[in-house]
Design a protein around this motif. Structure first.
Motif, PDB file in Angstrom:
ATOM      1  N   LEU A   1      90.751 127.419  11.542  1.00  0.00           N
ATOM      2  CA  LEU A   1      89.886 127.221  12.706  1.00  0.00           C
ATOM      3  C   LEU A   1      90.620 127.608  13.984  1.00  0.00           C
ATOM      4  N   TYR A   2      91.892 127.209  14.089  1.00  0.00           N
ATOM      5  CA  TYR A   2      92.726 127.582  15.245  1.00  0.00           C
ATOM      6  C   TYR A   2      92.850 129.098  15.346  1.00  0.00           C
ATOM      7  N   ALA A   3      93.131 129.761  14.232  1.00  0.00           N
ATOM      8  CA  ALA A   3      93.317 131.209  14.236  1.00  0.00           C
ATOM      9  C   ALA A   3      92.048 131.944  14.664  1.00  0.00           C
ATOM     10  N   ALA A   4      90.898 131.374  14.325  1.00  0.00           N
ATOM     11  CA  ALA A   4      89.630 132.023  14.658  1.00  0.00           C
ATOM     12  C   ALA A   4      89.145 131.689  16.057  1.00  0.00           C
ATOM     13  N   SER A   5      89.784 130.714  16.734  1.00  0.00           N
ATOM     14  CA  SER A   5      89.225 130.184  17.980  1.00  0.00           C
ATOM     15  C   SER A   5      90.031 130.487  19.221  1.00  0.00           C
ATOM     16  N   VAL A   6      91.301 130.890  19.083  1.00  0.00           N
ATOM     17  CA  VAL A   6      92.143 131.087  20.260  1.00  0.00           C
ATOM     18  C   VAL A   6      92.628 132.534  20.311  1.00  0.00           C
ATOM     19  N   PRO A   7      92.866 133.071  21.497  1.00  0.00           N
ATOM     20  CA  PRO A   7      93.258 134.486  21.612  1.00  0.00           C
ATOM     21  C   PRO A   7      94.742 134.748  21.388  1.00  0.00           C
ATOM     22  N   ASN A   8      95.594 133.750  21.584  1.00  0.00           N
ATOM     23  CA  ASN A   8      97.039 133.933  21.459  1.00  0.00           C
ATOM     24  C   ASN A   8      97.609 132.804  20.611  1.00  0.00           C
ATOM     25  N   PHE A   9      98.539 133.157  19.734  1.00  0.00           N
ATOM     26  CA  PHE A   9      99.066 132.175  18.789  1.00  0.00           C
ATOM     27  C   PHE A   9     100.472 131.712  19.174  1.00  0.00           C
ATOM     28  N   ALA A  10     100.730 130.444  18.935  1.00  0.00           N
ATOM     29  CA  ALA A  10     102.078 129.879  19.041  1.00  0.00           C
ATOM     30  C   ALA A  10     102.091 128.683  18.098  1.00  0.00           C
ATOM     31  N   ALA A  11     102.400 128.946  16.832  1.00  0.00           N
ATOM     32  CA  ALA A  11     102.274 127.894  15.818  1.00  0.00           C
ATOM     33  C   ALA A  11     103.167 128.207  14.632  1.00  0.00           C
ATOM     34  N   SER A  12     103.591 127.169  13.941  1.00  0.00           N
ATOM     35  CA  SER A  12     104.384 127.317  12.727  1.00  0.00           C
ATOM     36  C   SER A  12     104.320 126.020  11.938  1.00  0.00           C
ATOM     37  N   SER A  13     104.238 126.148  10.623  1.00  0.00           N
ATOM     38  CA  SER A  13     104.269 124.946   9.781  1.00  0.00           C
ATOM     39  C   SER A  13     105.625 124.260   9.861  1.00  0.00           C
ATOM     40  N   LEU A  14     106.648 124.977  10.328  1.00  0.00           N
ATOM     41  CA  LEU A  14     107.968 124.365  10.483  1.00  0.00           C
ATOM     42  C   LEU A  14     107.989 123.338  11.603  1.00  0.00           C
ATOM     43  N   TYR A  15     107.185 123.558  12.667  1.00  0.00           N
ATOM     44  CA  TYR A  15     107.226 122.647  13.801  1.00  0.00           C
ATOM     45  C   TYR A  15     106.928 121.217  13.360  1.00  0.00           C
ATOM     46  N   ALA A  16     105.964 121.067  12.458  1.00  0.00           N
ATOM     47  CA  ALA A  16     105.638 119.727  11.966  1.00  0.00           C
ATOM     48  C   ALA A  16     106.811 119.140  11.191  1.00  0.00           C
ATOM     49  N   GLU A  17     107.526 119.981  10.426  1.00  0.00           N
ATOM     50  CA  GLU A  17     108.699 119.502   9.689  1.00  0.00           C
ATOM     51  C   GLU A  17     109.775 119.013  10.657  1.00  0.00           C
ATOM     52  N   ILE A  18     109.996 119.781  11.740  1.00  0.00           N
ATOM     53  CA  ILE A  18     110.997 119.391  12.731  1.00  0.00           C
ATOM     54  C   ILE A  18     110.567 118.111  13.442  1.00  0.00           C
ATOM     55  N   TYR A  19     109.284 118.040  13.792  1.00  0.00           N
ATOM     56  CA  TYR A  19     108.791 116.899  14.558  1.00  0.00           C
ATOM     57  C   TYR A  19     108.934 115.594  13.785  1.00  0.00           C
ATOM     58  N   LYS A  20     108.934 115.688  12.443  1.00  0.00           N
ATOM     59  CA  LYS A  20     109.083 114.483  11.628  1.00  0.00           C
ATOM     60  C   LYS A  20     110.443 113.823  11.842  1.00  0.00           C
ATOM     61  N   ILE A  21     111.474 114.627  12.125  1.00  0.00           N
ATOM     62  CA  ILE A  21     112.829 114.073  12.236  1.00  0.00           C
ATOM     63  C   ILE A  21     113.241 113.813  13.677  1.00  0.00           C
ATOM     64  N   LEU A  22     112.424 114.259  14.647  1.00  0.00           N
ATOM     65  CA  LEU A  22     112.745 113.981  16.046  1.00  0.00           C
ATOM     66  C   LEU A  22     112.300 112.571  16.407  1.00  0.00           C
TER      67      LEU A  22
END
Length: 726
Positions: free
Chosen positions: A219-240
């Motif tokens: 849904l994000y990919a179809a709805s916004v014109p510019n991307f800044a995302a990664s499944s890694l960010y959630a992994e990092i955020y878990k340990i911060l």
């Protein structure tokens, strides 16, 4: 040698493209069409809301004035809103404290509809040290401009939309928690989009979603014109050690998206977090994300958004390759087996690599060497500078030093490397990540999926070109990750910088192995790395635009008055001249350390409380003044629950600090349930913003290259409360 420095130039170009060439929106002006988000209009809203740009912590007059201005903005948009005020507490005993505050949320009904509502969320309050233009008035202004654009579009979606402006986020997510205390709120909420910041520049990252995010990312990919995302960010955020207002919603099982820009964190939670320092491109991307997703969600059956997770990353902000997480392990195994097969079927690979066992250990040696080199270079710069973060104000010199350092290590280990051994490691790590850290998998898997068929297709000849074209995706992915990781913690945390660069260079080791005169290039790289580290150490560690963070406090403890300064690695000379601060930080009550200087005789009454006990319940009627109070229970008290102004909170036990951060707390009734039957002593601390009048000389002596942060400069009075046994 030309090939070596040509590759170095290619890597530098990829880094520059990742930082400066990333697809970012052009900020739209005041004359933009009414149906789109305009950064200029959002900035104008920001100016009206912030006024004189004073800090506005929960419970402050500035906070109340902001709410009045916000209600007017909503009324001008034709949106009805209400204020919800209540005491809110949370159990954060895993972190050693229980935050409480009286918070005032604003809830606005943007549009009616059927089914579960979509909630757009940002927080109103700031830390006491700064005006919080980025964190999080940028989010508030983004929501208001999004509401205006939605109304211009006619609000044709089917879902009801609510705007939630929370209070007390900086005190412990207390406004968001209070909102969810309302009966049926969680059950009637279908999706939440939270807009935050940890700086005032850079892309608006989608850094967190609710679990089962595959359809959310689509849904994000179809709805916004510019991307800044990664499944890694959630992994990092878990340990911060960080949370946002979205956290209570995710714990309640509600679908959610979390956006933030994180560039220029030097201004975060300081007086420099001002409106004029916000990058309009960041504000535009924030708005494009919020408006696009809100519009898409309003037309989506929210019950269909569940399912499995995805693994994904954006490529230069222009492409968002993604796969179901369930595919990660089989594809990683397949890539590993294809690389191994290519090696087995290529006899010249075995001939060219004289020591295959040694070649196998070159990639991990590359990582170890890169991290070790990072410690040497950073330590050298810090020793010369005298500061723990020598590159805070001028990172370019240490960044270049680290870059030449990791390149020099790559040249050294490349002599024993082979293309198959390097890609076996990268594909093998994709397998490991698929099992233990799926969010990290695409950084290894996606390049391996390109490399494996190329290596297999060039068994007979032409492998040099295959290795080059296989290396390009790895460099784009890992150097892009390297560029994106620096804003998170800066170069003080140099291991992530070195590790991400090293992983990109592992793929390039076979190219470097075929280069001539590598010894001279290696020596040049390492000499440059050392020279640049020395240069980094000689440059000022801090500047007016990137100042050192030092809070000053006036404290009265046991009838003794002192000036306190945060335990930074080197206290500014001006402060030492203004007061007789200790040579080293000293231990203080509340498990804190600080530089300490005498401040004369105590001048204020110590905070106190009327105490009563009935069995295991101790009741304290606080009798003090201030904008925040803290009650410290020692571990032997066996604290089991806390009730503040009628709000009950279970506590896991052990030492806990009850931190009540609004002025009404100074006269609150606090009840503690203790497992201990013995007499004991509690510490009661009252605090208010600012220093006494004679502290002005210290504020001036701190200088322009140092600023307060977080809770800022404050006056702190400590009293001891005796609790009788039962």
């Amino acid at each position: 040698m030309g090939k070596i420095w040509g590759l170095a130039a290619l890597i530098a170009g990829i880094w520059l493209l990742s930082v400066y060439g990333q697809s970012r929106p052009t900020p739209l002006g005041l004359d933009a069409p009414a149906t789109v988000f305009s950064a200029a209009r959002a900035d104008a809203v920001l100016g009206r809301l912030m006024g004189d740009q004073k800090p506005r912590p929960a419970g402050s007059p500035e906070n109340a004035a902001l709410r009045a201005r916000l209600l007017k903005e909503l009324a001008d948009l034709g949106v009805s809103a209400r204020t919800e005020t209540r005491m809110s507490c949370a159990d954060e005993s895993r972190r050693g404290y229980v935050p409480c505050a009286t918070v005032s949320n604003i809830v606005a009904g943007v549009s009616p509809g059927s089914g579960k509502r979509i909630v757009l969320m940002a927080h109103l309050d700031s830390v006491a040290a700064g005006p919080g233009a980025g964190d999080d008035m940028s989010g508030v202004a983004t929501i208001l401009e999004t509401i205006r654009a939605l109304k211009a579009r006619g609000l044709t979606g089917e879902r009801p939309i609510t705007a939630l402006f929370t209070d007390g986020e900086e005190s412990g997510l207390l406004g968001a928690r209070a909102y969810l205390q309302t009966p049926l709120v969680a059950a009637r909420t279908g999706a939440v989009i939270n807009v935050e910041s940890r700086g005032n520049q850079g892309p608006s990252y989608l850094f967190q979603t609710s679990a089962g995010d595959a359809k959310l990312i689509d849904l994000y990919a179809a709805s916004v014109p510019n991307f800044a995302a990664s499944s890694l960010y959630a992994e990092i955020y878990k340990i911060l050690p960080n949370d946002t207002d979205l956290t209570p919603f995710l714990r309640a099982g509600i679908t959610g998206f979390n956006f933030a820009f994180i560039g220029n964190a030097a201004h975060y939670h300081t007086p420099l977090d001002r409106r004029e320092n916000i990058d309009p491109r960041s504000l535009q991307q924030h708005g494009d994300n919020l408006l696009g997703l809100t519009d898409a969600l309003s037309r989506t059956d929210l019950d269909t958004l569940g399912g499995g997770n995805a693994i994904y990353l954006d490529v230069l902000g222009r492409w968002l390759p993604r796969l179901p997480e369930s595919w990660a392990l089989p594809l990683s195994i397949a890539a590993f087996l294809l690389v191994a097969l290519a090696g087995f079927l290529t006899p010249r690979e075995r001939r060219e690599v004289r020591r295959p066992v040694l070649a196998f250990f070159m990639p991990p040696l590359m990582l170890v060497g890169a991290v070790g080199t990072g410690f040497v270079l950073h330590s050298l710069a810090a020793w010369i500078s005298g500061h723990a973060d020598p590159s805070f104000a001028h990172p370019v010199w240490l960044r270049l030093s680290l870059a030449f350092g990791v390149f020099g290590v790559a040249l050294m280990v490349s002599r024993g490397a082979g293309s198959i051994s390097c890609w076996l490691w990268l594909a093998g790590l994709a397998v490991v990540c698929a099992i233990f850290a799926p969010g990290l998998t695409p950084y290894f898997l996606f390049p391996s999926l390109v490399a494996a068929p190329l290596l297999l297709a060039t068994i007979r000849d032409g492998r040099g070109y295959a290795v080059f074209f296989a290396t390009l995706p790895a460099l784009v992915v890992w150097i892009g990750f390297n560029a994106a990781s620096e804003p998170i913690m800066g170069l003080k945390m140099h291991p992530p910088f070195m590790i991400t660069a090293a992983f990109g260079l592992i793929a390039a080791l076979p190219l470097l192995a075929k280069s001539k005169r590598w010894g001279g290039s290696c020596a040049v790289s390492l000499v440059l790395a050392l020279a640049l580290a020395v240069t980094a150490g000689l440059r000022p560690a801090y500047s007016v635009d990137a100042p050192q963070r030092i809070n000053l406090r006036y404290a009265e403890i046991d009838g003794k008055a002192s000036w306190l300064a945060d335990p930074v690695s080197r206290l500014p000379d001006g402060l030492r001249e203004a007061a007789d601060f200790s040579a080293t930080p000293q231990s203080l009550p509340l498990d804190t350390t600080a530089y300490v200087a005498p401040a004369g005789a105590a001048r204020y009454p110590a905070p106190g409380a009327q105490v009563s006990r009935s069995g295991d319940i101790v009741t304290l009627d606080l009798k003090t003044e201030g904008e925040m109070v803290m009650l410290v229970a020692p571990p032997q008290a066996g604290l089991q629950s806390v009730t503040v102004a009628g709000v009950f909170t279970e506590v896991a036990g052990g030492q806990a600090i009850i931190a009540c951060s609004t002025p009404d707390c100074a006269q609150a009734r606090v009840s503690l349930r203790l497992s201990s039957s013995e007499p004991l002593e509690l510490l009661l601390v009252s605090q208010k913003r600012g220093l006494p009048s004679d502290g002005t000389r210290l504020l001036k002596a701190r200088g322009a290259e140092a600023v307060p942060q977080q809770q800022g400069d404050r006056t702190m009075l400590v009293g001891r409360i005796q609790i009788p046994g039962r």
